[in-house]
Structures are given as C-alpha cells and as structure tokens.
Design a protein around this motif. Structure first.
Motif, PDB file in Angstrom:
ATOM      1  N   ALA A 121     -35.301  50.728 -15.277  1.00  0.00           N
ATOM      2  CA  ALA A 121     -36.754  50.742 -15.422  1.00  0.00           C
ATOM      3  C   ALA A 121     -37.044  51.537 -16.695  1.00  0.00           C
ATOM      4  CB  ALA A 121     -37.398  51.397 -14.217  1.00  0.00           C
ATOM      5  N   GLU A 122     -38.118  51.146 -17.409  1.00  0.00           N
ATOM      6  CA  GLU A 122     -38.409  51.762 -18.702  1.00  0.00           C
ATOM      7  C   GLU A 122     -38.499  53.283 -18.611  1.00  0.00           C
ATOM      8  OE1 GLU A 122     -41.014  48.947 -20.762  1.00  0.00           O
ATOM      9  OE2 GLU A 122     -41.789  50.715 -21.808  1.00  0.00           O
ATOM     10  N   ALA A 123     -39.170  53.760 -17.587  1.00  0.00           N
ATOM     11  CA  ALA A 123     -39.354  55.209 -17.440  1.00  0.00           C
ATOM     12  C   ALA A 123     -38.019  55.919 -17.240  1.00  0.00           C
ATOM     13  CB  ALA A 123     -40.292  55.509 -16.271  1.00  0.00           C
ATOM     14  N   GLU A 124     -37.118  55.268 -16.524  1.00  0.00           N
ATOM     15  CA  GLU A 124     -35.793  55.868 -16.289  1.00  0.00           C
ATOM     16  C   GLU A 124     -34.994  55.929 -17.584  1.00  0.00           C
ATOM     17  OE1 GLU A 124     -34.071  55.104 -11.885  1.00  0.00           O
ATOM     18  OE2 GLU A 124     -34.539  53.291 -13.020  1.00  0.00           O
ATOM     19  N   ALA A 125     -35.067  54.834 -18.358  1.00  0.00           N
ATOM     20  CA  ALA A 125     -34.331  54.782 -19.626  1.00  0.00           C
ATOM     21  C   ALA A 125     -34.824  55.886 -20.554  1.00  0.00           C
ATOM     22  CB  ALA A 125     -34.510  53.412 -20.268  1.00  0.00           C
ATOM     23  N   LYS A 126     -36.146  56.052 -20.638  1.00  0.00           N
ATOM     24  CA  LYS A 126     -36.732  57.097 -21.487  1.00  0.00           C
ATOM     25  C   LYS A 126     -36.292  58.474 -21.038  1.00  0.00           C
ATOM     26  CE  LYS A 126     -41.070  55.267 -23.134  1.00  0.00           C
ATOM     27  NZ  LYS A 126     -42.422  55.095 -22.616  1.00  0.00           N
ATOM     28  N   TRP A 127     -36.358  58.667 -19.733  1.00  0.00           N
ATOM     29  CA  TRP A 127     -36.018  59.979 -19.174  1.00  0.00           C
ATOM     30  C   TRP A 127     -34.551  60.320 -19.469  1.00  0.00           C
ATOM     31  CZ3 TRP A 127     -32.647  61.573 -15.223  1.00  0.00           C
ATOM     32  CH2 TRP A 127     -32.816  62.901 -14.820  1.00  0.00           C
ATOM     33  N   LEU A 128     -33.687  59.312 -19.303  1.00  0.00           N
ATOM     34  CA  LEU A 128     -32.255  59.537 -19.574  1.00  0.00           C
ATOM     35  C   LEU A 128     -32.014  59.870 -21.046  1.00  0.00           C
ATOM     36  CD1 LEU A 128     -30.303  56.886 -17.483  1.00  0.00           C
ATOM     37  CD2 LEU A 128     -30.192  59.382 -17.298  1.00  0.00           C
TER      38      LEU A 128
END
Ligand code: ZN
Lengths: 240, 360
Positions: A223-230
C-alpha cells in the motif's frame, strides 16, 4: 469433483462451475465494475443452473491478483469465506496466468498484462505445454512497460510474443514501437479471463491447497502509505 | 417476490427462518464488523446476551501513519476475516449450524473495509443458507446499550465517535430519527486535531481526556450553540480557537499549560454535547438517554452526562468500554431487531460508505 471458480480481479466478472473434465457453466461480463453487487447473485444463479448445492462442491478456485485491489479483495474474501464455511479447499490462481491460459496451444511466448498506472504493468511470461498447461517463464511482477518490452525481446529470441489482456489496447502503440512485427495481438475473446480456466487449474491443485484462512491477495505492491513509511524508516527519519 | 423465480438460496433462507420462528427457541446471530480498522466478529443471543466478541485491532499498525490508512485496513481485514469469525464461534461454543442469521455492517465507513465484511457475510450466507442482515454502523453503536440494559422508548441517544456526532431520537426498535448532527468535524476528529497541536500521538482522544483531568478549565474558549432551536453541532470553530490560543501565546512568548488547555477544550465540547442532549430529552419527553460510540469512553463526557442526567432525574445508560468502540456484538444486537421483523438483505448487499441512518 465440482469446483466453483471466481475472477473479479479487474473489470471482468467471471464465475464458473467446472466438473472434472467438463465446464458445466460459466458467466462472464466485461462491462460493469460493481462486483460487490453482482458477484454473489451470479454465483447463486450458476449453482442453480448446474443443479449444484453449495455442499456438493469439492473446492473453490479464485483469481488472487494482481489487479484492482478492491476487485481482488472481493473475490478472495468471498472465496475464502465460502471455503472456510464449507470446510473446502481453496486454490488461489494468478490473475495473469488465468488470462494467459486463453492462449494454450500457442507455440511462442505468451505475455498477459494489466495496466498498473504511471507507465507500469502487471505482467509475466508463459509458454504453453501442449494444450492444457502453462509453464511460467518470468514470474508475475510490476514493471515499467518500457523496461519489460526489451526484456521480452531478449527472452523471445526470434520467436513471436503474444500480448493478452484488456489493457493491451491502451499500450499497443508502445509495444509495436519496440517490438514491431514480433508482437502479436489476439482477437477480443482472448483478452478477458475465464473462470473456467481457473476452475480447471484449481481442480488439479486441490490436494496441495492450504488453509482457507491463509489465502490472501497477491497485490505485487505495498500500500502506498506502507511503502512511504518503509522508505522513511530506512532513511532513519521515523521511529517504529 | 415471484415464487417461481425464487432462487434455491432464497428458499433455503426462508425455510430456515420459518422453521426457527416456529421452534420458538433462542436466536443466535453472528455479527461481523469491518467498517474501519477493527476486524470483529461476535455471537449474540436474542439481541441481548454476548456469547463472544472478538476484535482484531489494527490500531498499532495505523498509529505509525498518524491515522487509519484505508488500503492498509482493507488488506488486514482480508487476512483476519475468517480467523476472527472462527474464533468468535469457538468462544461462543457454536457452529454455523446453530447460527440463525449473519448481521454485517454495510455502512457508513471506509468502502474498501466495508466490502471485506460484506463479501464474507454474503459468502457464508450463500454457502450455508443462513439469512443475511445489513446493519447501519451507528444503529450498532446505539444497540450496544441493549447488551447492558433494555431500551425504554422514547429515548434519546447521543452518538459520539471518531467519525460521528449525532443526536438520535427513537420511538421504538429500529426507528431512528436524527435530530442533529455535526456540520463540520466529528467530536472525535476535533480531539485528534487538538491533540496533534499539543504534540500528542494519534489517536488523541484518550490523551486529551487524561490531560484534562490534570488541568483546570481556565482558558476562555467558545461554546458553539448554533441557532437556539438547533440540535446540530460544530467543532471546527472551537478547534481553531484552541490553535489560535496556542499561536498567540507563542507569539507573546507565554506558555499555556497544556493540561489547562485540554481541560478547557474538553469542557467546551462536553458542555455543548450534554446540554443539547438534555434539551432534546425535555422537548421530546424521552424516558432514557443512551450514550454510544467510541468517544463514550471519554471520562470527561461520561462524568458530565452522568451528573446532569442525575440532576434532571433521567435514566442514563453507558455501555462498558469494550462495547463503545467498534465491535461486532453491537452489530449482532442491532441485527436482531431486523431478524425479528424478517428484514433480510439480498446477495446484492453492497458496502455503502455514506449510508444514512434514517433511510437504511
Ligand atoms: Zn464506530
């Protein structure tokens, strides 16, 4: 053995009941993306049309993606719930492989693809083994079409490459620019997935299927938010 | 419905319903709730008694994003859904054979999240011929009260949660009339925004509540009463006033005690919520007040509502914490009312993110 098969991973809604070597019934539409509203009634009708009570099923096959996140989830959540509630095996099948099966018997390279926005595609490559199964050459992935096409040219050697999928139309020009006549395109009926293929594949894999609880979609992307957070975490700018 | 066109599924469901009605036995409803970031399943007897209420919370996952991320929530729901349902049945010591209906939240909420619960409920309903019931999430929050105490109509319910602030008037079971709702932010949203301004983590409600009890409500903040006869709410002006107060103080080089600001903010929110509720009680002659929704966990709100209801001599019901936040027992409880009336959903039931309470 009777298997119920489902594909809701893109615009197409396809459901089928397959029995051993026969397809008993199949419904496929390629127009409305309200799978949540239409899918379960379509299954109910198909069961009635084939005189199948849910308890008579031996297993469930479902396309698990890649594709539209919501579409894939509707199919997978429904399939695992039916399977769990009837204590049936459930087999997840790649949504790309389901489309590739339309080209069973084709001698050269089979490349199904779905658009994944920003120049990217969900894709993989396959070859047909005889008339009833596929070998996976390149595992499914998300990749820029501009990177994928040269890769396919190398892989194909001098052979032709058959592109399949409803989204091929929107990328046809790019494909032809890179591959010229090496690229082949199919007649419309080859481009949408058919649940009957999924049911047939699932039937062969019922023995090896896992627990219904463990069935999850194959999104191929965080998910986009997960990718950003990582990414931020790797830079060290956020704490857990 | 034309009898000859009835599907086998519809026949099975109606047969099961009629057979159970004739038997006169207790009703066991499986509830499913996935409207936001909790995957929950529950078994409730006769709409009143909780046999199990399993909640797979994703709060820790979403905390890192500073709020619920719909796509992440939807993914977790698919992973958890059948496990959660199985666990609810196991804890209740029931099998699907003993379940008379499946009640599922179909709105309002995050559409991708709702769809997972709805798909699972419909799938089990079709596979096992169990009647299907669509439940409004807020109806669920209100019916959480019935798991504690029988409803006494007519009644007023104050619904406050992260996404909702509503005053609901009920003349009888399943009859909801919205007297007022928020015109901008929900109360819970205002709490989160003020918490962020005070550098407190998400979700902010519990932090503000705790801090408020350490401070004094001595910072002047507005009360948003709106028009004299209105039961609507508005919290964005109050939120701005809090931000301005912080900003102005910072410019003057003064410090404001965060505890005092939290107490003052909480005072303003709860005064408006409680006084509007009591005005509705008087105007409509309600016999009971129900507090519903996640913000019912707020101590400041509970205490003020308790003391004011006592003063006015009106019975108040507040569910325990575990039934205030999102859970499937409340959905099963609300679903029971529809079961009694035979109001079943079809297999075309959809997730409706903006579902209205009055029309559902
Ligand atoms: Zn809620």
């Amino acid at each position: 053995m009777r298997v119920l098969a489902i594909d809701t991973s893109n615009l197409v809604l396809s459901v089928a009941v397959v029995e051993d070597e026969r397809v008993l019934a199949e419904t496929t539409t390629n127009q409305q993306k309200n799978h949540s509203v239409r899918m379960m009634d379509a299954i109910s009708e198909l069961l009635d049309a084939t005189n199948t009570s849910p308890e008579e099923l031996s297993g469930i096959g479902v396309a698990i993606g890649p594709g539209s996140y919501t579409g894939v989830r509707i199919g997978v959540a429904s399939a695992k719930s039916i399977a769990w509630s009837l204590n049936l095996p459930v087999v997840g099948v790649s949504s790309l492989q389901a489309v590739a099966m339309n080209a069973l018997g084709f001698a050269d390279l089979i490349v199904p693809l779905f658009d994944a926005r920003r120049g990217q595609v969900y894709t993989g490559s396959y070859t047909s083994r005889g008339l009833d199964s596929l070998d996976v050459l390149e595992k499914e992935r998300i990749i820029l079409l501009q990177e994928w096409l040269p890769l396919m040219r190398d892989r194909a050697g001098g052979r032709s490459i058959l592109f399949l999928g409803e989204d091929v139309r929107m990328h046809r020009q790019t494909i032809e620019q890179v591959l010229g006549e090496q690229a082949l395109f199919a007649s419309p009926a080859f481009n949408h997935p058919r649940a009957a293929h999924i049911g047939y594949l699932a039937m062969q894999r019922l023995q090896e299927s896992g627990d219904a609880h463990a069935l999850v979609p194959e999104y191929l992307q965080l998910a986009e938010a997960e990718a950003k957070w990582l990414a931020q975490k790797q830079e060290g700018s956020v704490k857990e | 419905m034309n009898r000859t066109n009835q599907s086998r599924y519809e026949q099975r469901v109606m047969q099961a319903y009629q057979a159970h009605k004739q038997s006169g036995g207790p009703t066991y409803i499986l509830g499913i709730e996935t409207s936001c970031d909790e995957t929950s399943a529950s078994v409730v007897r006769d709409g009143r008694e909780v046999l199990s209420n399993v909640i797979a919370s994703q709060a820790d996952i979403h905390k890192r994003f500073g709020g619920v991320v719909p796509e992440v929530a939807s993914r977790r729901h698919v992973e958890n859904i059948t496990l959660t349902i199985e666990e609810a049945l196991r804890e209740a010591d029931k099998t699907l054979d003993e379940i008379h209906a499946i009640a599922v939240t179909y709105g309002p909420g995050l559409v991708g999240a709702l769809l997972v619960g709805v798909a699972a409920a419909k799938a089990i309903s079709l596979a096992r011929g169990i009647p299907l019931i669509g439940v409004h999430h807020i109806a669920g929050h209100i019916y959480a009260n019935r798991l504690v105490e029988e409803m006494d109509f007519p009644l007023i319910s104050l619904v406050v949660s992260g996404g909702h602030t509503e005053l609901v008037w009920m003349k009888g079971h399943g009859q909801f009339e919205i007297l007022g709702e928020t015109r901008d932010d929900a109360a819970g949203e205002a709490y989160d925004k003020v918490a962020r301004a005070l550098n407190m983590p998400y979700p902010g409600g519990p932090h503000i509540d705790r801090l408020a009890h350490e401070g004094e409500a001595n910072v002047p903040l507005p009360r948003s009463w709106l028009e004299p006869d209105s039961y609507d709410f508005s919290f964005s002006g109050l939120k701005s006033a809090v931000l301005n107060t912080l900003h102005n103080a910072a410019q003057r080089g003064e410090t404001i005690q965060p505890a005092n600001l939290a107490a003052s903010f909480q005072d303003s929110v709860t005064e408006v919520l409680v006084e509007k509720t009591l005005r509705a009680v008087r105007q409509f002659g309600a016999k009971q007040v129900l507090l519903a929704g996640g913000v019912a966990a707020n101590r400041g709100l509970r205490e003020r509502l308790q003391s004011r209801c006592q003063q006015e001599g009106i019975p108040l019901v507040i569910p325990p914490l575990s039934l205030c936040t999102d859970n499937a027992a409340m959905i099963a409880a609300a679903g029971y009312i529809r079961y009694e009336k035979g109001e079943f959903a079809g297999l075309d039931l959809n997730g409706v993110p903006g579902l209205s309470l009055a029309e559902h």
